[in-house]
Design an enzyme around this catalytic site. Structure first.
Site, mmCIF file in Angstrom:
data_model
loop_
_atom_site.group_PDB
_atom_site.id
_atom_site.type_symbol
_atom_site.label_atom_id
_atom_site.label_comp_id
_atom_site.label_asym_id
_atom_site.label_seq_id
_atom_site.Cartn_x
_atom_site.Cartn_y
_atom_site.Cartn_z
ATOM 1 C CB CYS A 161 -20.875 -55.185 -50.354
ATOM 2 S SG CYS A 161 -22.338 -55.174 -51.432
ATOM 3 C CG HIS A 203 -29.542 -54.047 -54.818
ATOM 4 N ND1 HIS A 203 -28.934 -53.015 -54.132
ATOM 5 C CD2 HIS A 203 -30.602 -54.427 -54.060
ATOM 6 C CE1 HIS A 203 -29.584 -52.790 -53.000
ATOM 7 N NE2 HIS A 203 -30.611 -53.628 -52.937
ATOM 8 C CG ASN A 217 -36.559 -49.197 -53.280
ATOM 9 O OD1 ASN A 217 -37.442 -48.694 -53.958
ATOM 10 N ND2 ASN A 217 -36.791 -50.156 -52.408
#
Length: 353
Positions: free
Chosen positions: A70, A169, A156
């Protein structure tokens, strides 16, 4: 809050926001990155009167990497990420694959926590307040860029929404124009002000909602409600009771109370569909007044706009999503499968005990 600004290997800005004033951030980005190259441009649709961002370089962005790769987790040993340090509280950096760049605006990523497996709802009130302060600071800084007219902070959440990175995030878009949705609001505010001899439309809406059955949560400084004409199956609007045009206008009392209110709303969203259901996908969007001139909206100033957050999910029931099909996508006429009053009742039912 302590703020530390640095640069990544390709020249992009990165900013640490820390809870402790004595935190030192001196880690260097050790990745061999070439300078970022973007092809972002804004084109105007003269028929509809709105703008479209063309950003073909985004086709190469990272897509659903495994957790141990990630790019939003802290760097550890030889595993290097977008964040050079081995830990962080909250961090903001320029997007490597921005939709808007240069004269066309700016895009930033906001990492809420270094914990890859958390969500915003898992944050402590102290952490949530730090994110609010980061949003506010970025709104202030970006508003001073000559190419920026409006600042949009949003999150989102969930693969159903289209999220490609699972780390908790959000993003900040700094637009070089007033967005179409905001322009619609401003036109309605102007028309209502003229028709009523000066009444503010946002104030009128808030007064009506406070007196109705769609209020979900109310505190001394904030109120959350399902709007009368909700577009989405479960949609909540969160307003400060004192009208301000942007995040910079919130007073200390509202800022202090915000984490408690917002975290409760997010946790209720995860309980809408019952135990055992996957986390509820959602979009959380801050609406702020444009920073540019409002000459296209006669009789309206920035102070006539009301800062508010819109939180909604595209899940309409367990295992089923609300798709934007012919009427919504083709004609922008939404069809909601759930009565707003029923949605509000459900969101009150799942309150924390």
């Amino acid at each position: 809050m302590k703020k530390t600004s640095t640069r990544l290997a390709d020249g992009r800005e990165l900013i640490y926001y820390d809870l402790r004033d004595d935190t030192v951030r001196d880690a260097v980005d050790r990745r061999p990155l070439d300078p970022t190259v973007t092809t972002s441009e804004v084109r105007r649709d003269v028929l509809l009167g709105d703008e479209v961002a063309i950003a073909s370089h985004r086709q190469g962005r990272i897509y659903h990497p495994p957790a141990d790769e990630c790019p939003l987790c802290p760097s550890q040993g030889d595993r290097l990420s977008e964040i050079p340090d081995s830990s962080y509280d909250a961090v903001v950096f320029e997007n490597r694959f921005p939709s808007l760049a240069g004269d066309s605006g700016r895009c930033e990523v906001v990492c809420f926590t270094s914990d890859h497996n958390a969500s915003f709802a898992d944050l402590t009130e102290e952490q949530a307040r730090l994110v609010l302060d980061a949003w506010t600071d970025r709104t202030s800084e970006l508003s001073h860029l000559p190419s920026v007219e409006q600042v949009f902070c949003f999150e989102n959440r969930g693969a159903e929404i289209g999220v490609t990175l699972g780390h908790p995030h959000g993003q900040i878009y700094a637009y070089p124009f007033t967005t179409p949705r905001t322009a619609l609001m401003l036109r309605s505010v102007a028309a209502h002000k003229e028709a009523t001899g000066g009444e503010n439309l946002f104030d009128a809406i808030l007064e009506r909602e406070l007196a109705d059955a769609r209020v979900v949560l109310e505190t001394e400084h904030w109120v959350a409600f399902v709007p009368y004409a909700a577009h989405w199956p479960y949609e909540v609007h969160l307003y400060p009771k004192r009208r301000v045009p942007d995040l910079l206008g919130l007073d200390e009392e509202a800022r202090t109370e915000f984490p408690q209110v917002y975290l409760e709303l997010l946790r209720r969203f995860d309980r809408i569909f019952g135990e055992g259901e996957p986390p509820t996908p959602y979009i959380a969007a801050w609406h702020q007044a444009p920073f540019g001139a409002l000459e296209n909206f006669e009789g309206v100033s920035r102070d006539d706009f009301a800062l508010h957050l819109e939180l909604f999910t595209i899940r309409r029931t367990s295992g089923k999503l609300k798709f934007l099909a012919g009427s919504e996508s083709g004609m922008n006429v939404f069809i909601n499968d759930i009565r707003p009053e029923a949605a509000a009742e459900r969101l009150r039912e799942v309150a924390s005990s």
